[in-house]
Design a protein around this motif. Structure first.
Motif, PDB file in Angstrom:
ATOM      1  N   ALA A  61      65.769  78.387  30.046  1.00 55.27           N
ATOM      2  CA  ALA A  61      65.786  76.915  29.817  1.00 55.27           C
ATOM      3  C   ALA A  61      64.581  76.199  29.781  1.00 55.27           C
ATOM      4  O   ALA A  61      63.797  75.799  28.862  1.00 55.27           O
ATOM      5  CB  ALA A  61      66.789  75.955  30.319  1.00 55.27           C
ATOM      6  N   GLN A  62      63.885  76.768  30.847  1.00 56.08           N
ATOM      7  CA  GLN A  62      62.377  76.512  31.398  1.00 56.08           C
ATOM      8  C   GLN A  62      61.591  77.077  29.981  1.00 56.08           C
ATOM      9  O   GLN A  62      60.653  76.312  29.499  1.00 56.08           O
ATOM     10  CB  GLN A  62      61.981  77.055  32.528  1.00 56.08           C
ATOM     11  N   VAL A  63      61.837  78.426  29.763  1.00 57.80           N
ATOM     12  CA  VAL A  63      61.098  78.726  28.759  1.00 57.80           C
ATOM     13  C   VAL A  63      61.133  78.397  27.359  1.00 57.80           C
ATOM     14  O   VAL A  63      60.042  77.937  26.720  1.00 57.80           O
ATOM     15  CB  VAL A  63      61.623  80.406  28.400  1.00 57.80           C
ATOM     16  N   ALA A  64      62.442  77.875  26.920  1.00 61.06           N
ATOM     17  CA  ALA A  64      62.757  77.019  25.703  1.00 61.06           C
ATOM     18  C   ALA A  64      61.885  76.016  25.771  1.00 61.06           C
ATOM     19  O   ALA A  64      61.535  75.263  24.710  1.00 61.06           O
ATOM     20  CB  ALA A  64      64.215  77.134  25.447  1.00 61.06           C
ATOM     21  N   ALA A  65      62.388  75.139  26.707  1.00 64.02           N
ATOM     22  CA  ALA A  65      61.672  73.655  26.627  1.00 64.02           C
ATOM     23  C   ALA A  65      60.010  73.962  26.853  1.00 64.02           C
ATOM     24  O   ALA A  65      59.663  73.080  26.084  1.00 64.02           O
ATOM     25  CB  ALA A  65      62.055  73.015  28.033  1.00 64.02           C
ATOM     26  N   SER A  66      59.814  74.880  27.424  1.00 70.20           N
ATOM     27  CA  SER A  66      58.076  75.093  27.568  1.00 70.20           C
ATOM     28  C   SER A  66      57.470  75.263  26.217  1.00 70.20           C
ATOM     29  O   SER A  66      56.195  75.102  25.887  1.00 70.20           O
ATOM     30  CB  SER A  66      57.681  76.164  28.511  1.00 70.20           C
ATOM     31  N   ALA A  67      58.322  75.821  25.148  1.00 72.58           N
ATOM     32  CA  ALA A  67      58.128  76.438  23.771  1.00 72.58           C
ATOM     33  C   ALA A  67      57.976  75.127  23.118  1.00 72.58           C
ATOM     34  O   ALA A  67      57.841  74.998  21.940  1.00 72.58           O
ATOM     35  CB  ALA A  67      58.794  77.377  23.227  1.00 72.58           C
ATOM     36  N   GLY A  68      58.502  73.924  23.544  1.00 77.89           N
ATOM     37  CA  GLY A  68      58.515  72.701  22.689  1.00 77.89           C
ATOM     38  C   GLY A  68      59.925  72.477  22.057  1.00 77.89           C
ATOM     39  O   GLY A  68      60.116  71.534  21.162  1.00 77.89           O
ATOM     40  N   LEU A  69      61.019  73.367  22.043  1.00 77.43           N
ATOM     41  CA  LEU A  69      62.104  73.302  21.705  1.00 77.43           C
ATOM     42  C   LEU A  69      63.173  72.322  22.442  1.00 77.43           C
ATOM     43  O   LEU A  69      63.100  72.456  23.699  1.00 77.43           O
ATOM     44  CB  LEU A  69      62.922  74.683  21.630  1.00 77.43           C
TER      45      LEU A  69
END
Ligand SMILES: NC(=O)c1ccc[n+]([C@@H]2O[C@H](COP(=O)([O-])OP(=O)(O)OC[C@H]3O[C@@H](n4cnc5c(N)ncnc54)[C@H](O)[C@@H]3O)[C@@H](O)[C@H]2O)c1
Length: 303
Positions: A21-29
């Motif tokens: 979730a951290q990775v996805a949110a950090s990618a702006g998704l």
């Protein structure tokens, strides 16, 4: 045309789900993290907030620190944490990352089937359960894929994409595009238990346990040997503790079940630590005791 993924759902908020979730949110998704068991969902937000704040602190270059700070703010705005499964309904993809138990995963996907649109891609972060077996029990076997991230998800580059004989090629393309958007390196593999990394890494950890059981070196000696003799960043016992001994145990049994090779059989020491609830870092004790700083070999294993 492959689906453009704009909204990512993550089901399961353990060590892997949180990281994904951290990775996805950090990618702006737009990212919806759903805790599958009861508990404080605000605490999950705080954990991700804290991890991203640390990443900003680590940047020494002012320009890079400014960019990391902006990413942090954007990520927190893009992230929702909840325990309501229904929040996953509008997702383009749902990445399941709950406990490594096939019946529990089947039950979760059945629930998701009734909630999500027909186009939603279902993905499992399973380490060693069969993707095909899970896919065929849903109403969308052609829109089901393996997305196997590595621990810790924000730092590790690889994602093994597991496609089955019935996965729609467009779904594979969407999964690849998603991984690239997340800054990951995808490899597309046929659905086989353990894919590449765990097929090679699990017997290595189990062998280290057998070497220790035979009396060849202490836990610390074996770890030191592999770090300094094979240039591994951590030894096999530290690695097993880091992954979680329950996860290693389940992976070993799933690989044994698939390939019937003795090298995949869990050694007695792994089973005993499991039975004692000493699961590695996440419980404070496994092959090492993490209550000491720095960690020391588990005194319960002294001989
Ligand atoms: N640990 C690793 O290194 C690693 C790496 C890649 C993939 N995986 C896979 O990721 C998945 C999650 O592993 P993890 O390491 O995050 O484990 P974890 O123990 O940290 O988290 C497991 C999650 O499952 C939930 N859960 C427990 N019982 C449940 C139930 N009955 N119903 C629904 N949810 C339940 C828990 O609340 C928790 O959020 C597993 O499939 C594992 O094989 C793990």
């Amino acid at each position: 045309m492959a689906n453009q993924i704009g909204t990512v759902g993550v089901l399961g908020a353990g060590q892997m789900g949180l990281g994904i979730a951290q990775v996805a949110a950090s990618a702006g998704l737009k990212t919806i993290l759903v805790k599958a068991t009861p508990g404080d969902t605000e605490a999950l937000r705080k954990k991700i907030d804290g991890a991203l704040a640390k990443a900003v602190e680590r940047e020494k270059d002012p320009e890079k620190q400014k960019a990391a700070s902006e990413r942090h703010q954007k990520a927190m705005a893009a992230l929702t944490t909840t325990s309501d499964f229904a929040a996953l309904a509008p997702c383009d993809v749902v990445i399941e990352s709950i406990i490594e138990d096939v019946a529990t995963k089947h039950a979760a996907f059945t629930k998701l089937d009734g909630l999500c649109g027909a186009d939603t891609i279902f993905a499992s972060n399973t380490s060693t359960l069969g993707i095909t077996e899970m896919a065929v029990k849903t109403k969308r076997p052609d829109r089901f894929i393996g997305l196997h991230f590595f621990n810790p998800a924000p730092a590790m580059k690889l994602v093994e994409i597991g496609k089955t004989v019935v996965t729609n090629p467009e779904v594979v393309e969407s999964a690849k595009a998603l991984c690239l958007k997340l800054g990951k390196t995808p490899v597309v593999l046929p659905d086989t238990t353990g894919f590449v990394v765990n097929r090679l890494l699990v017997p290595y950890m189990l062998d280290a346990m057998r070497v220790w059981q035979e009396g060849t070196g202490s836990i610390a000696d074996i770890d030191t040997a592999m770090m300094n003799g094979a240039a591994h960043p951590m030894g096999p016992f530290s690695l097993a503790d880091f992954i979680g001994l329950d996860v290693v145990f389940h992976m070993a049994n799933n690989l044994l079940d698939e390939y019937s090779e003795p090298r995949f059989a869990p050694p007695p020491v792994l089973r005993r630590l499991m039975l004692a609830g000493q699961l590695g870092r996440k419980t404070g004790k496994g092959f090492y005791d993490y209550s000491a700083k720095p960690a020391v070999p588990n005194p319960g294993l002294s001989r």
